[in-house]
Scaffold this motif. Sequence first.
Motif, mmCIF file in Angstrom:
data_model
loop_
_atom_site.group_PDB
_atom_site.id
_atom_site.type_symbol
_atom_site.label_atom_id
_atom_site.label_comp_id
_atom_site.label_asym_id
_atom_site.label_seq_id
_atom_site.Cartn_x
_atom_site.Cartn_y
_atom_site.Cartn_z
ATOM 1 N N LEU A 166 -1.216 1.266 -3.749
ATOM 2 C CA LEU A 166 -2.112 0.113 -3.758
ATOM 3 C C LEU A 166 -3.580 0.518 -3.781
ATOM 4 C CD1 LEU A 166 -0.429 -2.055 -0.949
ATOM 5 C CD2 LEU A 166 0.051 -2.112 -3.414
ATOM 6 N N ILE A 167 -4.376 -0.301 -4.468
ATOM 7 C CA ILE A 167 -5.830 -0.178 -4.467
ATOM 8 C C ILE A 167 -6.399 -1.534 -4.063
ATOM 9 C CG2 ILE A 167 -7.913 0.196 -5.850
ATOM 10 C CD1 ILE A 167 -6.261 2.007 -7.676
ATOM 11 N N TYR A 168 -7.262 -1.532 -3.049
ATOM 12 C CA TYR A 168 -7.931 -2.761 -2.617
ATOM 13 C C TYR A 168 -9.325 -2.791 -3.218
ATOM 14 C CZ TYR A 168 -4.205 -2.074 0.783
ATOM 15 O OH TYR A 168 -2.987 -1.834 1.367
ATOM 16 N N ARG A 169 -9.852 -3.987 -3.425
ATOM 17 C CA ARG A 169 -11.154 -4.111 -4.071
ATOM 18 C C ARG A 169 -12.250 -4.417 -3.058
ATOM 19 N NH1 ARG A 169 -14.545 -7.719 -6.939
ATOM 20 N NH2 ARG A 169 -15.465 -6.714 -8.767
ATOM 21 N N LYS A 170 -13.163 -3.461 -2.924
ATOM 22 C CA LYS A 170 -14.365 -3.629 -2.104
ATOM 23 C C LYS A 170 -14.022 -4.128 -0.697
ATOM 24 C CE LYS A 170 -17.230 -4.042 -6.197
ATOM 25 N NZ LYS A 170 -18.281 -4.787 -6.931
ATOM 26 N N THR A 171 -14.703 -5.198 -0.212
ATOM 27 C CA THR A 171 -14.497 -5.617 1.176
ATOM 28 C C THR A 171 -13.122 -6.228 1.426
ATOM 29 O OG1 THR A 171 -15.564 -7.740 0.720
ATOM 30 C CG2 THR A 171 -16.946 -5.984 1.610
ATOM 31 N N ALA A 172 -12.365 -6.512 0.365
ATOM 32 C CA ALA A 172 -11.001 -7.015 0.545
ATOM 33 C C ALA A 172 -10.073 -5.932 1.087
ATOM 34 C CB ALA A 172 -10.459 -7.557 -0.777
ATOM 35 N N ARG A 173 -10.600 -4.711 1.204
ATOM 36 C CA ARG A 173 -9.794 -3.657 1.822
ATOM 37 C C ARG A 173 -9.596 -3.968 3.307
ATOM 38 N NH1 ARG A 173 -11.638 2.617 1.565
ATOM 39 N NH2 ARG A 173 -12.397 1.819 -0.436
ATOM 40 N N ASN A 174 -10.664 -4.252 4.021
ATOM 41 C CA ASN A 174 -10.702 -4.591 5.451
ATOM 42 C C ASN A 174 -9.490 -4.107 6.266
ATOM 43 O OD1 ASN A 174 -8.870 -7.056 5.073
ATOM 44 N ND2 ASN A 174 -10.675 -7.797 3.971
ATOM 45 N N LEU A 193 -0.335 -5.493 -11.660
ATOM 46 C CA LEU A 193 0.733 -4.510 -11.485
ATOM 47 C C LEU A 193 0.822 -3.628 -12.725
ATOM 48 C CD1 LEU A 193 3.105 -3.579 -9.645
ATOM 49 C CD2 LEU A 193 4.562 -5.169 -10.929
ATOM 50 N N VAL A 194 0.820 -2.302 -12.522
ATOM 51 C CA VAL A 194 0.873 -1.358 -13.636
ATOM 52 C C VAL A 194 2.028 -0.391 -13.414
ATOM 53 C CG1 VAL A 194 -1.621 -1.537 -14.006
ATOM 54 C CG2 VAL A 194 -0.717 0.266 -12.524
ATOM 55 N N PRO A 195 2.481 0.302 -14.466
ATOM 56 C CA PRO A 195 3.561 1.282 -14.307
ATOM 57 C C PRO A 195 3.145 2.429 -13.398
ATOM 58 C CG PRO A 195 3.254 0.687 -16.622
ATOM 59 C CD PRO A 195 2.093 0.126 -15.888
ATOM 60 N N ALA A 196 4.120 3.036 -12.741
ATOM 61 C CA ALA A 196 3.857 4.192 -11.883
ATOM 62 C C ALA A 196 3.220 5.298 -12.714
ATOM 63 C CB ALA A 196 5.152 4.684 -11.256
ATOM 64 N N GLY A 197 2.207 5.931 -12.147
ATOM 65 C CA GLY A 197 1.516 7.014 -12.838
ATOM 66 C C GLY A 197 0.211 6.601 -13.479
ATOM 67 N N GLU A 198 -0.051 5.302 -13.577
ATOM 68 C CA GLU A 198 -1.281 4.845 -14.223
ATOM 69 C C GLU A 198 -2.487 4.834 -13.288
ATOM 70 O OE1 GLU A 198 -1.582 1.477 -16.670
ATOM 71 O OE2 GLU A 198 0.126 1.988 -17.933
ATOM 72 N N LEU A 199 -2.250 4.786 -11.990
ATOM 73 C CA LEU A 199 -3.370 4.762 -11.052
ATOM 74 C C LEU A 199 -3.886 6.172 -10.796
ATOM 75 C CD1 LEU A 199 -2.077 2.247 -8.336
ATOM 76 C CD2 LEU A 199 -3.460 1.762 -10.362
ATOM 77 N N ASN A 200 -5.201 6.313 -10.740
ATOM 78 C CA ASN A 200 -5.816 7.582 -10.388
ATOM 79 C C ASN A 200 -5.476 7.888 -8.925
ATOM 80 O OD1 ASN A 200 -7.600 9.620 -9.512
ATOM 81 N ND2 ASN A 200 -9.158 9.012 -10.987
ATOM 82 N N PRO A 201 -4.817 9.004 -8.651
ATOM 83 C CA PRO A 201 -4.424 9.306 -7.259
ATOM 84 C C PRO A 201 -5.593 9.291 -6.282
ATOM 85 C CG PRO A 201 -3.325 10.793 -8.770
ATOM 86 C CD PRO A 201 -4.335 10.030 -9.589
ATOM 87 N N ASP A 202 -6.785 9.659 -6.755
ATOM 88 C CA ASP A 202 -7.954 9.681 -5.874
ATOM 89 C C ASP A 202 -8.443 8.280 -5.513
ATOM 90 O OD1 ASP A 202 -8.076 12.429 -5.693
ATOM 91 O OD2 ASP A 202 -9.409 12.638 -7.420
ATOM 92 N N HIS A 203 -7.961 7.257 -6.218
ATOM 93 C CA HIS A 203 -8.401 5.888 -5.972
ATOM 94 C C HIS A 203 -7.435 5.096 -5.095
ATOM 95 C CE1 HIS A 203 -10.920 6.001 -9.953
ATOM 96 N NE2 HIS A 203 -11.403 6.800 -9.001
ATOM 97 N N ILE A 204 -6.277 5.667 -4.819
ATOM 98 C CA ILE A 204 -5.247 4.952 -4.059
ATOM 99 C C ILE A 204 -5.611 4.881 -2.581
ATOM 100 C CG2 ILE A 204 -2.845 5.053 -3.265
ATOM 101 C CD1 ILE A 204 -2.183 6.261 -6.055
ATOM 102 N N HIS A 205 -5.557 3.675 -2.010
ATOM 103 C CA HIS A 205 -5.859 3.476 -0.598
ATOM 104 C C HIS A 205 -4.600 3.483 0.264
ATOM 105 C CE1 HIS A 205 -9.460 1.258 -2.455
ATOM 106 N NE2 HIS A 205 -9.916 2.392 -1.965
ATOM 107 N N THR A 206 -3.519 2.861 -0.227
ATOM 108 C CA THR A 206 -2.244 2.847 0.492
ATOM 109 C C THR A 206 -1.188 3.522 -0.351
ATOM 110 O OG1 THR A 206 -2.700 0.816 1.743
ATOM 111 C CG2 THR A 206 -0.395 1.392 1.418
#
Length: 245
Positions: A166-174, A193-206
């Motif tokens: 998961l990636i949260y956006r700005k203050t919606a991370r809280n 929702l995107v396929p597995a592998g599309e998110l930059n690992p450095d950007h993942i929060h959860t």
Amino acid sequence: MNKVYPDAKSALHGLLKDNMMIMSGGFGLCGIAEILSDAIRDSGVKGLTVVSNNAGVDGIGLSRLLETRQIKKMISSYVGENKLFAQQFLAGELELEFNPQGTLAERIRAGGAGIPAFFTKTGVGTLIAEGKEVREFDGEKYLMERSLFGDLAIVHAWKGDTAGNLIYRKTARNFNPMMATAAKVTVAEVEHLVPAGELNPDHIHTPGIFVKRIVEVGTAKKRIEFRNTRPRPSKAPAAGTGVEI
């Protein structure tokens, strides 16, 4: 393991029961799992203990569960913007465990980290300390607080993949990242929702290891608790210039 479900109702199927504890991410109206909380309301489950910074505002999110009297107890740090919340509490119809906001955040984080309790200066010598252990360290008094760990966590994310990252956006991370770790089962609603592998690992929060079920809900309504405005600048031409400002 398929974590993706077609809608909120199916994503919560088999997880809900009376008298359970639910961890709910969000802050006010920012980053709340509104679709999932509505599905909990529709299920009719009751006697709930809900851990959330607050219950939003009247008629939105967790407040809809207060309307139907499905929440027995709130563990929160702030209730000021919800008239129904305040009314039920003052009438003795709703249990409330008040927490300083930082203490609440740490109780949730500690629960997710497997830490049963911790000591903090916050609340020493106040009503918050009643019935709790106070211990001295290096000449200073500290209050013991127990961690929080629920049966179910519901969180809202801006983007997620099919593996549950998961990636949260700005203050919606809280509170969302902490809530996602602090329950037996975490269900996430995501806008994209995107396929597995599309998110930059450095950007993942959860990391997906914490998320068991996920549902795509589309772009969330960007609600505003307070809309503050100021008068527009005058459109009259500046004296002697004929130019609008």
